[in-house]
Write a protein that holds these residues in place. Structure first.
Motif, PDB file in Angstrom:
ATOM      1  N   LEU A 156      15.717  -2.279   6.579  1.00 15.50           N
ATOM      2  CA  LEU A 156      15.163  -1.085   5.956  1.00 15.50           C
ATOM      3  C   LEU A 156      15.036   0.036   6.985  1.00 15.50           C
ATOM      4  O   LEU A 156      14.378  -0.128   8.014  1.00 15.50           O
ATOM      5  N   GLU A 157      15.637   1.170   6.701  1.00 14.74           N
ATOM      6  CA  GLU A 157      15.427   2.337   7.537  1.00 14.74           C
ATOM      7  C   GLU A 157      14.080   2.946   7.193  1.00 14.74           C
ATOM      8  O   GLU A 157      13.550   2.738   6.088  1.00 14.74           O
ATOM      9  N   PRO A 158      13.492   3.731   8.097  1.00 11.15           N
ATOM     10  CA  PRO A 158      12.161   4.290   7.833  1.00 11.15           C
ATOM     11  C   PRO A 158      12.074   5.065   6.517  1.00 11.15           C
ATOM     12  O   PRO A 158      11.099   4.934   5.780  1.00 11.15           O
ATOM     13  N   ASN A 159      13.099   5.876   6.194  1.00 11.13           N
ATOM     14  CA  ASN A 159      13.047   6.635   4.945  1.00 11.13           C
ATOM     15  C   ASN A 159      13.064   5.718   3.729  1.00 11.13           C
ATOM     16  O   ASN A 159      12.373   5.975   2.732  1.00 11.13           O
ATOM     17  N   THR A 160      13.840   4.636   3.795  1.00 11.35           N
ATOM     18  CA  THR A 160      13.864   3.672   2.698  1.00 11.35           C
ATOM     19  C   THR A 160      12.534   2.936   2.610  1.00 11.35           C
ATOM     20  O   THR A 160      12.021   2.669   1.516  1.00 11.35           O
ATOM     21  N   ALA A 161      11.952   2.613   3.766  1.00 12.98           N
ATOM     22  CA  ALA A 161      10.643   1.957   3.779  1.00 12.98           C
ATOM     23  C   ALA A 161       9.592   2.856   3.145  1.00 12.98           C
ATOM     24  O   ALA A 161       8.698   2.384   2.430  1.00 12.98           O
ATOM     25  N   LEU A 162       9.675   4.166   3.399  1.00 10.80           N
ATOM     26  CA  LEU A 162       8.735   5.104   2.792  1.00 10.80           C
ATOM     27  C   LEU A 162       8.866   5.077   1.270  1.00 10.80           C
ATOM     28  O   LEU A 162       7.862   5.085   0.546  1.00 10.80           O
ATOM     29  N   ALA A 163      10.110   5.031   0.766  1.00 12.99           N
ATOM     30  CA  ALA A 163      10.332   4.989  -0.680  1.00 12.99           C
ATOM     31  C   ALA A 163       9.702   3.735  -1.288  1.00 12.99           C
ATOM     32  O   ALA A 163       9.063   3.795  -2.347  1.00 12.99           O
ATOM     33  N   PHE A 164       9.859   2.581  -0.619  1.00 14.89           N
ATOM     34  CA  PHE A 164       9.236   1.347  -1.108  1.00 14.89           C
ATOM     35  C   PHE A 164       7.715   1.459  -1.084  1.00 14.89           C
ATOM     36  O   PHE A 164       7.026   1.001  -1.998  1.00 14.89           O
ATOM     37  N   ASN A 165       7.178   2.076  -0.048  1.00 15.59           N
ATOM     38  CA  ASN A 165       5.726   2.189   0.078  1.00 15.59           C
ATOM     39  C   ASN A 165       5.146   3.077  -1.017  1.00 15.59           C
ATOM     40  O   ASN A 165       4.106   2.759  -1.614  1.00 15.59           O
ATOM     41  N   LEU A 166       5.810   4.186  -1.300  1.00 12.74           N
ATOM     42  CA  LEU A 166       5.347   5.068  -2.370  1.00 12.74           C
ATOM     43  C   LEU A 166       5.478   4.378  -3.723  1.00 12.74           C
ATOM     44  O   LEU A 166       4.605   4.512  -4.587  1.00 12.74           O
ATOM     45  N   ALA A 167       6.577   3.636  -3.910  1.00 13.41           N
ATOM     46  CA  ALA A 167       6.749   2.894  -5.159  1.00 13.41           C
ATOM     47  C   ALA A 167       5.630   1.879  -5.349  1.00 13.41           C
ATOM     48  O   ALA A 167       5.114   1.699  -6.453  1.00 13.41           O
ATOM     49  N   GLU A 168       5.210   1.222  -4.258  1.00  8.11           N
ATOM     50  CA  GLU A 168       4.128   0.246  -4.348  1.00  8.11           C
ATOM     51  C   GLU A 168       2.838   0.922  -4.814  1.00  8.11           C
ATOM     52  O   GLU A 168       2.130   0.402  -5.690  1.00  8.11           O
ATOM     53  N   GLN A 169       2.535   2.095  -4.251  1.00  2.00           N
ATOM     54  CA  GLN A 169       1.302   2.787  -4.623  1.00  2.00           C
ATOM     55  C   GLN A 169       1.291   3.160  -6.100  1.00  2.00           C
ATOM     56  O   GLN A 169       0.298   2.969  -6.804  1.00  2.00           O
ATOM     57  N   HIS A 170       2.416   3.698  -6.589  1.00  2.28           N
ATOM     58  CA  HIS A 170       2.432   4.234  -7.946  1.00  2.28           C
ATOM     59  C   HIS A 170       2.706   3.156  -8.984  1.00  2.28           C
ATOM     60  O   HIS A 170       2.130   3.178 -10.071  1.00  2.28           O
ATOM     61  N   LEU A 171       3.558   2.188  -8.657  1.00  5.21           N
ATOM     62  CA  LEU A 171       3.823   1.116  -9.605  1.00  5.21           C
ATOM     63  C   LEU A 171       2.609   0.224  -9.794  1.00  5.21           C
ATOM     64  O   LEU A 171       2.423  -0.370 -10.855  1.00  5.21           O
ATOM     65  N   ALA A 172       1.775   0.133  -8.773  1.00  5.85           N
ATOM     66  CA  ALA A 172       0.589  -0.720  -8.864  1.00  5.85           C
ATOM     67  C   ALA A 172      -0.318  -0.284  -9.999  1.00  5.85           C
ATOM     68  O   ALA A 172      -1.063  -1.090 -10.555  1.00  5.85           O
ATOM     69  N   GLU A 173      -0.257   0.991 -10.392  1.00  8.29           N
ATOM     70  CA  GLU A 173      -1.101   1.496 -11.468  1.00  8.29           C
ATOM     71  C   GLU A 173      -0.404   1.465 -12.823  1.00  8.29           C
ATOM     72  O   GLU A 173      -1.025   1.714 -13.849  1.00  8.29           O
ATOM     73  N   LEU A 174       0.893   1.184 -12.822  1.00  4.73           N
ATOM     74  CA  LEU A 174       1.650   1.255 -14.062  1.00  4.73           C
ATOM     75  C   LEU A 174       2.109  -0.102 -14.577  1.00  4.73           C
ATOM     76  O   LEU A 174       2.277  -0.278 -15.779  1.00  4.73           O
ATOM     77  N   LEU A 175       2.335  -1.057 -13.668  1.00  9.50           N
ATOM     78  CA  LEU A 175       2.882  -2.349 -14.067  1.00  9.50           C
ATOM     79  C   LEU A 175       1.860  -3.463 -13.879  1.00  9.50           C
ATOM     80  O   LEU A 175       0.938  -3.333 -13.075  1.00  9.50           O
ATOM     81  N   PRO A 176       2.005  -4.555 -14.611  1.00  6.92           N
ATOM     82  CA  PRO A 176       1.095  -5.691 -14.437  1.00  6.92           C
ATOM     83  C   PRO A 176       1.156  -6.235 -13.017  1.00  6.92           C
ATOM     84  O   PRO A 176       2.195  -6.160 -12.350  1.00  6.92           O
ATOM     85  N   PRO A 177       0.055  -6.790 -12.524  1.00  3.70           N
ATOM     86  CA  PRO A 177       0.036  -7.336 -11.157  1.00  3.70           C
ATOM     87  C   PRO A 177       1.122  -8.364 -10.904  1.00  3.70           C
ATOM     88  O   PRO A 177       1.643  -8.456  -9.792  1.00  3.70           O
ATOM     89  N   SER A 178       1.475  -9.141 -11.917  1.00  7.21           N
ATOM     90  CA  SER A 178       2.495 -10.164 -11.716  1.00  7.21           C
ATOM     91  C   SER A 178       3.857  -9.544 -11.413  1.00  7.21           C
ATOM     92  O   SER A 178       4.668 -10.121 -10.686  1.00  7.21           O
ATOM     93  N   THR A 179       4.122  -8.363 -11.957  1.00  6.71           N
ATOM     94  CA  THR A 179       5.372  -7.672 -11.653  1.00  6.71           C
ATOM     95  C   THR A 179       5.378  -7.196 -10.212  1.00  6.71           C
ATOM     96  O   THR A 179       6.371  -7.320  -9.494  1.00  6.71           O
ATOM     97  N   ILE A 180       4.269  -6.643  -9.767  1.00  7.25           N
ATOM     98  CA  ILE A 180       4.156  -6.186  -8.387  1.00  7.25           C
ATOM     99  C   ILE A 180       4.345  -7.353  -7.421  1.00  7.25           C
ATOM    100  O   ILE A 180       4.935  -7.223  -6.349  1.00  7.25           O
ATOM    101  N   GLN A 181       3.868  -8.535  -7.810  1.00  7.74           N
ATOM    102  CA  GLN A 181       3.977  -9.711  -6.941  1.00  7.74           C
ATOM    103  C   GLN A 181       5.430 -10.065  -6.662  1.00  7.74           C
ATOM    104  O   GLN A 181       5.772 -10.523  -5.569  1.00  7.74           O
ATOM    105  N   LEU A 182       6.309  -9.828  -7.639  1.00 10.87           N
ATOM    106  CA  LEU A 182       7.719 -10.121  -7.435  1.00 10.87           C
ATOM    107  C   LEU A 182       8.322  -9.255  -6.327  1.00 10.87           C
ATOM    108  O   LEU A 182       9.261  -9.661  -5.644  1.00 10.87           O
TER     109      LEU A 182
END
Length: 335
Positions: A84-110
């Protein structure tokens, strides 16, 4: 050199075929998958490679009789080539923050191994500036934030696997309004996420009509060694827009909608139009008249009601009466 490249490519593909615990794959299943991918090898070679590479990469196996079943540990961090390049890592990190409020916890666990790797990269000295970006970005929604429905992790994984491989499942399902839990044979043909709820779309048994099942109401799931049943002409997008799907048409079909709105409300639609042919013009009493061709659905009625007195339905008559009756009933409750 070519033989070495072929061996490396085969071994890397083999590693990709090993599932994450609690799922497992036997040596025979890995070998069959490699053959489907076009690799000419033998079960003995696959077994030898799996055993040798397990000490390097950290996956393991359970033995049943003389058969090994291979799996990655559930908490194993993902391997990325390239990393993972830093910019790609940033995209994953932002996705984690926002998806955590939209998807069930079990989806985030995957996705947890990928999110963990992204955090490690952003916390390194070389990516310190990017790490600061996570303190500078926020996403806000409208209305109260509803808690995500709880979904059994094992059921979710098994359902997604059946959807991916187009295989039927036997499920027990609890209706929304209570009642007796029922057993069905179900063919998952599509997945729709709507307002934090995950729906599986497909037919029961060999029926031609398609139903939608909320994943959180599936109580047990058993994979079946049977291909999914596809109703003739089924298309997920067509189903979503149909009367049986998720649009919930009122029966009027496409209508010519005319609204009179407070200017502030009309400004909202100037930035985000209702349709490509939307028009906004001045109206009396310092208001705006908005016209657009839209599909008349329950969601449209709820959307109009959400504006309260800031919006008046001028046309069509049927929608005007429907909204007026809802507002009259609401006023009676608060009187």
């Amino acid at each position: 050199m070519a033989d070495n490249r072929d061996t490396l490519f085969r071994q890397w593909t083999m590693l990709r075929l090993i599932p994450r615990h609690p799922r497992m794959a036997s040596t025979r299943e890995v070998h069959q998958a490699l053959e489907i991918e076009g690799f000419d090898t033998t079960p003995r070679t696959v077994e030898r490679d799996l055993d040798k590479l397990s000490s390097i990469f950290g996956y393991t196996s359970d033995t049943a009789g003389r058969t090994n079943h291979w799996f990655w540990p559930g908490d194993f961090k993902s391997i990325d080539i390239p990393g993972l390049e830093p910019n790609t890592a940033l995209a994953f990190n932002l996705a984690e923050q926002h998806l955590a409020e939209l998807l069930p916890p079990s989806t985030i666990q995957l996705l947890a191994p990928y999110f963990a790797r992204a955090r490690d990269i952003l916390q390194s000295d070389s990516a310190r500036r990017l790490h600061d970006w996570t303190d500078k970005i926020r996403v806000l929604g409208t209305g109260p934030q509803l808690a995500a429905a709880e979904i059994d992790v094992d059921i979710q994984r098994a359902m997604y696997d059946a959807l991916l491989h187009e295989r039927r499942v036997e499920i027990t399902y609890s209706p929304r309004h209570g009642g007796e839990t029922k057993t069905y044979h179900f063919s998952p043909l599509g997945l729709v996420s709507r307002e934090g709820v995950i729906y599986l779309v497909g037919p029961l048994w060999d029926y031609e009509n398609v139903v939608q099942l909320a994943l959180q109401r599936v109580r047990t799931l058993t994979p079946l060694d049977t291909d999914c049943h596809w109703p003739k002409g089924f298309d997920l997008d067509d189903y979503i827009g149909s009367e049986q799907g998720f649009s919930y048409p009122t029966g009027e079909g496409r209508i010519e909608l005319v609204l009179e709105m407070d200017n502030d409300a009309a400004l909202h639609l100037a930035e985000r139009p209702l349709s490509t042919n939307q028009r906004i013009a001045p109206a009396e009493d310092d208001r705006s008249r908005v016209s657009a061709s839209v599909v008349d659905t329950d969601a449209l009625t709820w959307w109009v009601l959400g504006f309260g007195p800031a919006v008046e339905v001028v046309q069509p008559k049927e929608l005007r009466l429907r909204v007026g009756e809802a507002l009259t009933d609401a006023a009676a409750q608060y009187a």
